[in-house]
Design an enzyme around this catalytic site. Structure first.
Site, PDB file in Angstrom:
ATOM      1  N   ASP A   1       0.820  -1.219   0.000  1.00 44.33           N
ATOM      2  CA  ASP A   1       0.000   0.000   0.000  1.00 44.33           C
ATOM      3  C   ASP A   1       0.856   1.272   0.000  1.00 44.33           C
ATOM      4  OD1 ASP A   1      -2.134  -1.834   0.441  1.00 44.33           O
ATOM      5  OD2 ASP A   1      -1.875  -1.673   2.615  1.00 44.33           O
TER       6      ASP A   1
ATOM      7  N   GLU B   1     -11.470   0.298  -3.048  1.00 42.60           N
ATOM      8  CA  GLU B   1     -10.596   0.827  -1.980  1.00 42.60           C
ATOM      9  C   GLU B   1      -9.391   1.514  -2.624  1.00 42.60           C
ATOM     10  OE1 GLU B   1      -9.445  -2.649   0.320  1.00 42.60           O
ATOM     11  OE2 GLU B   1      -8.231  -3.443  -1.307  1.00 42.60           O
TER      12      GLU B   1
HETATM   13  O1  FUB Z   1      -3.186  -3.532   3.560  1.00 42.97           O
HETATM   14  C1  FUB Z   1      -4.482  -3.747   4.030  1.00 42.97           C
HETATM   15  C2  FUB Z   1      -5.485  -3.405   2.996  1.00 42.97           C
HETATM   16  O2  FUB Z   1      -5.252  -4.181   1.821  1.00 42.97           O
HETATM   17  C3  FUB Z   1      -5.430  -1.989   2.497  1.00 42.97           C
HETATM   18  O3  FUB Z   1      -5.933  -1.045   3.386  1.00 42.97           O
HETATM   19  C4  FUB Z   1      -6.182  -2.146   1.241  1.00 42.97           C
HETATM   20  O4  FUB Z   1      -6.116  -1.066   0.369  1.00 42.97           O
HETATM   21  C5  FUB Z   1      -5.562  -3.405   0.675  1.00 42.97           C
HETATM   22  O5  FUB Z   1      -4.370  -3.146  -0.008  1.00 42.97           O
END
Ligand code: FUB
Length: 340
Positions: free
Chosen positions: A32, A239
């Site tokens: 991320d 997301e």
């Molecule tokens: O790393 C945890 C979660 O996985 C992140 O917050 C999301 O965007 C995904 O990459």
């Protein structure tokens, strides 16, 4: 080092396609990546993946991260510094579990680290921590940002000096529980021919610690001006919000989650709407896809992650970087992280 995981051997990639980029660091797992240029260096604010031994599920319980490490480099392709633990979950008074994807910003001599974490009732909110150094250590505010919820904060500072936070993520990120504006554990992702759930945003206060306006839902629309539909899993927001500006236009990019693309839309205002344009990054090895886009010394870069180093373990990822190219009309060339 505080990590307990062992370093995979270099030959762990032998059963995977050849990647266009190598992990920035190999002695810890990172994911991320939110990249920014501070003090003429690139600083990367990633999640710090660990093997917590929790079985995989759709809630993402296996992403049980407990601290952040910040990375920096003077040149892309040059040495990468891991600055050690910048913030530990133990030092966030309101935190319960799962430190997910962070971001950072700088204003008036202070660096701000924004982070999603579940509170002690297992509800995600977004917190902020401050430091005088871009590499930390950071000191967390005693409470989450009032009115914040869900995950994946991305803070964009516009050329007029205003700062905005984009955030949200469905499924394990809990955004579907906030459809009405109030928390509802029974909230579900809509299906079919209704508009998809949109990401959220709000302008930040001058002190960078609060929302300065009510949280708004933003729209990704198709070429006819209609919001993307809930059934359109290839294009709808899931997301990993990111915002950048190029030639005066606002580029909102995000992950489509269960279809694994990094997609984007372009708009004329930080509030959108953003007209869907296409895919920036095709699916990578591992379930999640999450990125950032930054300009450094006249070249644009895409930071991303994949799970090749861990032999495909979705919750053990590695941050990578590659060049990003615009076409003459301002659209972005699609990147395949693997050689054909
Ligand atoms: O790393 C945890 C979660 O996985 C992140 O917050 C999301 O965007 C995904 O990459």
């Amino acid at each position: 080092k505080t990590e307990t995981e062992t370093t995979p051997k270099k030959d762990s990639t032998e059963h995977f396609p050849k990647s266009i980029a190598e992990p920035l660091v190999t002695d810890i797992y990172t994911a991320d990546p939110s990249a920014h240029v501070f003090d003429n260096k690139i600083y990367i604010y990633p999640s710090h993946d660990i093997e917590a031994g929790i079985p995989e599920n759709d809630n993402g319980d296996h992403f049980d991260m407990r601290d952040y490490h910040i990375l920096s480099m003077d040149s892309v392709g040059g040495p990468v510094t891991d600055h050690g633990v910048a913030l530990d979950i133990k030092n966030i008074p309101w935190a319960g579990r799962q430190l997910w994807a962070p971001d950072a910003a700088f204003s008036k001599g202070t660096y701000y680290l924004y982070f999603p974490v579940k509170d002690k009732e297992d509800v995600f909110h977004i917190g902020v921590a401050t430091s005088k150094s871009p590499a930390g250590p950071f000191t967390a505010q005693p409470k989450p940002i009032a009115g914040s919820y869900s995950i994946d904060p991305a803070v964009f500072q516009d050329t007029d000096g205003k700062s905005y936070m984009y955030f949200g993520g469905i499924w394990g990120g809990q955004l579907q529980r906030w459809i009405t504006g109030k928390y509802d554990t029974l909230g579900k992702e809509p299906e079919g021919d209704v508009p998809a759930i949109g990401p959220r945003m709000a302008r930040l206060s001058k002190d960078m610690l609060k929302f300065d306006e009510p949280v708004k839902e933003i729209k990704v629309i198709d070429k006819d001006g209609k919001p993307l539909l809930a059934k359109d899993h290839d294009r709808r927001f899931f997301e990993a919000s990111w915002m950048h500006k190029y030639n005066g236009k606002y580029y909102f990019s995000y992950s489509t989650g269960d279809t694994h693309f990094i997609a984007y839309g372009i708009g004329d205002s930080p509030y959108g709407p953003f007209t869907y344009q296409g895919v920036i990054l095709k699916p990578v090895i591992g379930w999640t896809n999450h990125h950032s886009i930054v300009e450094y010394k006249g070249q644009w870069y895409l930071f991303f992650h994949d799970s090749i180093l861990s032999k495909g373990k979705t919750h053990l990822r590695s941050v990578k970087v590659t060049r990003l190219q615009y076409r003459p009309d301002g659209t972005i060339e699609t990147i395949n992280a693997y050689r054909e």
